[in-house]
Design a protein around this motif. Sequence first.
Motif, mmCIF file in Angstrom:
data_model
loop_
_atom_site.group_PDB
_atom_site.id
_atom_site.type_symbol
_atom_site.label_atom_id
_atom_site.label_comp_id
_atom_site.label_asym_id
_atom_site.label_seq_id
_atom_site.Cartn_x
_atom_site.Cartn_y
_atom_site.Cartn_z
ATOM 1 N N SER A 133 -7.413 6.678 8.966
ATOM 2 C CA SER A 133 -7.636 7.993 9.601
ATOM 3 C C SER A 133 -7.554 9.114 8.566
ATOM 4 O O SER A 133 -6.774 10.048 8.701
ATOM 5 N N GLY A 134 -8.335 8.951 7.524
ATOM 6 C CA GLY A 134 -8.480 9.989 6.510
ATOM 7 C C GLY A 134 -7.453 9.946 5.398
ATOM 8 O O GLY A 134 -7.641 10.546 4.345
ATOM 9 N N ILE A 135 -6.342 9.208 5.616
ATOM 10 C CA ILE A 135 -5.255 9.220 4.627
ATOM 11 C C ILE A 135 -5.438 8.113 3.585
ATOM 12 O O ILE A 135 -5.645 6.947 3.931
ATOM 13 N N ARG A 136 -5.373 8.516 2.313
ATOM 14 C CA ARG A 136 -5.581 7.561 1.218
ATOM 15 C C ARG A 136 -4.503 6.483 1.165
ATOM 16 O O ARG A 136 -3.318 6.791 1.317
ATOM 17 N N LYS A 137 -4.917 5.252 0.903
ATOM 18 C CA LYS A 137 -3.980 4.145 0.697
ATOM 19 C C LYS A 137 -4.199 3.584 -0.699
ATOM 20 O O LYS A 137 -5.242 3.001 -0.980
ATOM 21 N N PHE A 138 -3.203 3.812 -1.569
ATOM 22 C CA PHE A 138 -3.284 3.307 -2.943
ATOM 23 C C PHE A 138 -2.746 1.880 -2.989
ATOM 24 O O PHE A 138 -1.620 1.630 -2.560
ATOM 25 N N GLY A 139 -3.540 0.948 -3.510
ATOM 26 C CA GLY A 139 -3.115 -0.445 -3.659
ATOM 27 C C GLY A 139 -2.934 -0.820 -5.119
ATOM 28 O O GLY A 139 -2.965 0.036 -6.008
ATOM 29 N N ASP A 140 -2.768 -2.115 -5.380
ATOM 30 C CA ASP A 140 -2.531 -2.605 -6.736
ATOM 31 C C ASP A 140 -3.667 -2.236 -7.687
ATOM 32 O O ASP A 140 -3.434 -1.901 -8.854
ATOM 33 N N GLU A 141 -4.871 -2.291 -7.172
ATOM 34 C CA GLU A 141 -6.033 -1.965 -7.997
ATOM 35 C C GLU A 141 -5.969 -0.524 -8.493
ATOM 36 O O GLU A 141 -6.184 -0.243 -9.670
ATOM 37 N N GLU A 142 -5.636 0.379 -7.554
ATOM 38 C CA GLU A 142 -5.561 1.804 -7.919
ATOM 39 C C GLU A 142 -4.403 2.050 -8.901
ATOM 40 O O GLU A 142 -4.500 2.889 -9.789
ATOM 41 N N ILE A 143 -3.310 1.292 -8.715
ATOM 42 C CA ILE A 143 -2.167 1.442 -9.620
ATOM 43 C C ILE A 143 -2.551 1.001 -11.034
ATOM 44 O O ILE A 143 -2.255 1.696 -12.012
ATOM 45 N N MET A 178 0.844 -1.215 0.000
ATOM 46 C CA MET A 178 0.000 0.000 0.000
ATOM 47 C C MET A 178 0.879 1.266 0.000
ATOM 48 O O MET A 178 1.879 1.336 0.719
ATOM 49 N N TYR A 179 0.466 2.251 -0.799
ATOM 50 C CA TYR A 179 1.273 3.453 -0.964
ATOM 51 C C TYR A 179 0.502 4.715 -0.570
ATOM 52 O O TYR A 179 -0.729 4.749 -0.696
ATOM 53 N N THR A 180 1.242 5.737 -0.154
ATOM 54 C CA THR A 180 0.616 7.036 0.123
ATOM 55 C C THR A 180 0.512 7.819 -1.191
ATOM 56 O O THR A 180 1.142 7.469 -2.198
ATOM 57 N N ILE A 181 -0.225 8.897 -1.112
ATOM 58 C CA ILE A 181 -0.425 9.724 -2.315
ATOM 59 C C ILE A 181 0.904 10.288 -2.820
ATOM 60 O O ILE A 181 1.115 10.412 -4.034
ATOM 61 N N GLY A 182 1.800 10.583 -1.898
ATOM 62 C CA GLY A 182 3.104 11.134 -2.272
ATOM 63 C C GLY A 182 3.946 10.124 -3.036
ATOM 64 O O GLY A 182 4.621 10.471 -4.012
ATOM 65 N N GLN A 183 3.881 8.869 -2.616
ATOM 66 C CA GLN A 183 4.649 7.818 -3.303
ATOM 67 C C GLN A 183 4.105 7.580 -4.710
ATOM 68 O O GLN A 183 4.863 7.415 -5.659
ATOM 69 N N ILE A 184 2.775 7.574 -4.817
ATOM 70 C CA ILE A 184 2.144 7.372 -6.128
ATOM 71 C C ILE A 184 2.464 8.548 -7.054
ATOM 72 O O ILE A 184 2.722 8.364 -8.252
ATOM 73 N N SER A 185 2.483 9.727 -6.466
ATOM 74 C CA SER A 185 2.820 10.938 -7.222
ATOM 75 C C SER A 185 4.202 10.805 -7.867
ATOM 76 O O SER A 185 4.382 11.126 -9.043
ATOM 77 N N GLU A 186 5.156 10.292 -7.108
ATOM 78 C CA GLU A 186 6.510 10.089 -7.646
ATOM 79 C C GLU A 186 6.523 8.975 -8.685
ATOM 80 O O GLU A 186 7.133 9.104 -9.734
#
Lengths: 146, 146
Positions: B34-44, B1-9
């Motif tokens: 707690s409100g923070i997005r978690k990007f997974g394989d599906e979102e990728i 699982m990745y944060t929005i910042g990691q996905i951004s990079e």
Amino acid sequence: MYTIGQISEMFNLPISTLRYYDKQGFFPGMKRTSGIRKFGDEEIETLKVIECLKKSGLELKDIRQFIDWCARGPATYPERKALFERQREQVEGKIARMHKVLDMLKFKCWYYEQALADGGEEKIKAMIPEGLPGEIRAAYQSAHQE
Amino acid sequence: MYTIGQISEMFNLPISTLRYYDKQGFFPGMKRTSGIRKFGDEEIETLKVIECLKKSGLELKDIRQFIDWCARGPATYPERKALFERQREQVEGKIARMHKVLDMLKFKCWYYEQALADGGEEKIKAMIPEGLPGEIRAAYQSAHQE
DNA sequence: TCTTGACCTAAAGTCAGGTTTAGGATTTAT
DNA sequence: ATAAATCCTAAACCTGACTTTAGGTCAAGA
């Protein structure tokens, strides 16, 4: 010499767009007779170049810059040459990227064809990437690299 | 699982763009802690498809439509398949048109190289189109047909 | 002559696809 | 425990490339 309506048909561009281009300064030498625009060979060639540079990804303000260089004569040949060389590279890169997009689309076409035949995606998902048929695997890998 | 910042990079997309896509409903199943997005394989995978469809010329609202089809399950396989087949044709056409643009750019590169060597355009203009060297004539004619 | 269709301008409006701002909450490193 | 970095939202703003509107001029056929 052509009217704005004739040019509109010829290039398949709305009249409002041609007037907009004129207002932006793309036809610096254009003649008028009692207010009515007369498009000649020069304006037609300019329109061809506008279309080309637009499709190459250039913004109107940069195309306008090119028009200004043309008006300044032979002293700006180097800038004009450099512009076309830069856009040529851009377009070559763009075509290469489009081939990758095409690979993704080819894969997805195959994917949904299979999904439709199988009634589900599980079987296909288990095949990715090693079990995919040769051509599809190549497309998948081209589309998913980096 | 990745944060929005990691996905951004990872995708080289601004964080604001990712939040914008989320707001537009492109990640219907995305988790949060707690409100923070978690990007997974599906979102990728969704992001890869968004990039692909965007480059193929589709608008965001139509990509959104595709996302909705995915959420509705196997019943929409035909629509999804048809979409990719349509975009595949679009991209094939686009590539063909880009080759014509490339021909115009090749011609213009040659044109300004000559103009620079000759110190003027008169000599070149007199060559168009019959007197042009073979390869350049082909590019000129490809770019100026229709 | 009159009317119809094609032309004109300036200025405001539109649309897609984001980006910025303002004001907070949370997590991580020291 | 505190400071810095990273995350959050809603809403306003921006940019490029046109398009529409409102109000008028011009030219060719009936």
